[in-house]
Design an enzyme around this catalytic site. Structure first.
Site, mmCIF file in Angstrom:
data_model
loop_
_atom_site.group_PDB
_atom_site.id
_atom_site.type_symbol
_atom_site.label_atom_id
_atom_site.label_comp_id
_atom_site.label_asym_id
_atom_site.label_seq_id
_atom_site.Cartn_x
_atom_site.Cartn_y
_atom_site.Cartn_z
ATOM 1 N N HIS A 1 0.809 -1.223 0.000
ATOM 2 C CA HIS A 1 0.000 0.000 0.000
ATOM 3 C C HIS A 1 0.840 1.270 0.000
ATOM 4 O O HIS A 1 0.286 2.357 -0.154
ATOM 5 C CB HIS A 1 -0.929 0.016 1.219
ATOM 6 N N CYS B 1 -6.803 -9.042 5.166
ATOM 7 C CA CYS B 1 -5.575 -8.749 4.422
ATOM 8 C C CYS B 1 -4.394 -9.493 5.055
ATOM 9 O O CYS B 1 -3.553 -10.062 4.359
ATOM 10 C CB CYS B 1 -5.329 -7.245 4.453
ATOM 11 N N CYS C 1 -32.343 6.811 23.568
ATOM 12 C CA CYS C 1 -31.330 7.717 24.123
ATOM 13 C C CYS C 1 -30.757 8.621 23.033
ATOM 14 O O CYS C 1 -30.713 9.834 23.181
ATOM 15 C CB CYS C 1 -30.189 6.930 24.764
ATOM 16 N N HIS C 2 -30.299 8.001 21.936
ATOM 17 C CA HIS C 2 -29.428 8.741 21.013
ATOM 18 C C HIS C 2 -30.190 9.567 19.981
ATOM 19 O O HIS C 2 -29.598 10.404 19.314
ATOM 20 C CB HIS C 2 -28.460 7.772 20.345
ATOM 21 N N ARG D 1 -17.124 -0.464 22.696
ATOM 22 C CA ARG D 1 -18.042 0.560 23.186
ATOM 23 C C ARG D 1 -19.492 0.065 23.111
ATOM 24 O O ARG D 1 -20.292 0.301 24.017
ATOM 25 C CB ARG D 1 -17.880 1.842 22.366
ATOM 26 N N CYS E 1 -22.539 -0.415 25.861
ATOM 27 C CA CYS E 1 -23.924 0.038 25.682
ATOM 28 C C CYS E 1 -24.900 -1.088 25.999
ATOM 29 O O CYS E 1 -25.878 -0.891 26.717
ATOM 30 C CB CYS E 1 -24.152 0.475 24.237
#
Lengths: 252, 107
Positions: free
Chosen positions: A71, A105, A171-172, A209, A213
């Site tokens: 790359h 990869c 909530c969001h 994360r 939640c």
């Protein structure tokens, strides 16, 4: 004519209040944390980015190329790449996020065992690649092969779950900007991940994360890289379309 | 993984105040709480930080168990002459991480 006037005013206000405007994660940070996120000399997440650059240049085995071997300079070739994930892998038809693409990869082209989700090397490499897209707008595709994954992710976001019987959207979408105990509820976009989270004292993935939640609403915690979280990640990325990548962000 | 990033501008005029900003990657385990299995997590912190400029000490700091993980330390010095600024972080394992920066002073 007072009543119609106030009604008209109400109608003007209502769409703004109900049609949720999705704001980037940094808008929900305290001024101090936003300053920390923007100051690379102080940002602890940059330690992971630097480690990621080492992994990028490291030759995995004598006859195998390093990431840089194929790359080249990540600053050019990886610019904007993270804004397009998750995406459907054409060969397998699976939905892959940036972590899983790196693992693919590594296994197929470098012939190495996978780093493992949430391993320090994979986090560092993901943070390094995501960093090349910092401040670029999110642009995931949700048409064609991605459509069923997107629909599943959107359904997951709006589905009540767990002992607390709460959907992500409650909530969001409905309560973003209001306080939940010590913190401000964000719009729940994933543009900052992998992020340096103060609670972790470390950089962690979006799925870590999301597991927090799920635990918060006392629902099933899915595995790292599970289809449920991948679909949700696609929906969150679409929800954040046009918003800038912040990874590695600083989060509470 | 014990590591550090240092930010400093490499050149300065004589008499100029130069800021050196550092972040070290370290868990800074404070050593007074049990892990999930009930065993005490041993204390493992960076307990001292020291900086020299041309061999002369310009900054020293003692760190306690209340300092956060991945500590950020910033300080200033006055550019006097071209020389190496050597930074040393030492933790409870006895390991010392060293970073050397060249400060070129003009005038």
């Amino acid at each position: 004519m007072r009543l119609p006037a106030s009604l008209a005013a109400l109608l003007l206000i209502l769409p703004a209040a109900t049609a949720a405007e999705i704001r980037p994660g940094r808008d929900f940070l305290s001024p101090e944390l936003r300053a920390l996120q923007e100051d690379e000399a102080r940002h602890p997440g940059m330690l992971w980015v630097e480690q990621g650059e080492e992994v990028w240049r490291r030759t995995p085995a004598l006859d195998k190329p390093s990431c840089a071997g194929c790359h080249g300079d990540a600053a050019g070739t990886m610019r904007g790449v993270a804004t397009r994930y998750p995406m459907v892998d054409r060969a397998s038809g699976r939905l892959l996020n940036l972590e899983l693409r790196i693992e693919q990869c590594r296994m197929e082209r470098q012939g190495q065992p996978a780093f493992g989700y949430e391993s320090p090397e994979l986090l560092a490499l993901t943070a390094y690649i995501a960093y090349q897209s910092r401040s670029l707008p999110m642009t995931v595709r949700i048409d064609g092969a991605a459509a069923p994954f997107f629909d599943a992710g959107r359904a997951f976001f709006h589905e009540r779950q767990g002992q607390l019987n709460l959907a992500c959207s409650q909530c969001h979408d409905d309560n973003a900007g209001r306080r939940l105990r010590g913190d401000v509820i964000s719009n729940g976009v994933g543009t900052g991940f992998p992020a340096y989270r103060l609670e972790w004292n470390a950089v962690g993935s979006l799925h870590r994360r999301l597991r927090a939640c799920s635990l918060g609403v006392r629902a099933v915690q899915f595995d790292y890289g599970s289809p449920d979280y991948l679909n949700l990640e696609l929906y969150l990325a679409w929800r954040a379309r046009g918003l800038p990548m912040e990874a590695p962000a600083v989060r509470r | 993984m014990f590591n550090a990033r240092v930010t400093m501008k490499p050149e300065a005029a004589k008499g100029e105040i130069v800021e050196i900003r550092t972040v070290a990657r370290h868990p800074m385990e404070r050593g007074n709480y049990p892990d999930a299995a009930g065993r005490m997590v041993p204390r493992m912190i960076i307990h001292s930080f020291r900086a020299t400029y041309g061999g002369e000490e310009i900054f020293r700091m003692e760190l306690g168990p209340g300092v956060s993980a991945n500590p950020y330390i910033a300080f200033t010095t006055v550019a006097t002459e071209t020389g190496d600024i050597v930074l040393e972080w030492t933790d409870d394992s006895g390991f010392t991480l060293t970073r050397t920066l060249r400060l070129t002073v003009a005038g």
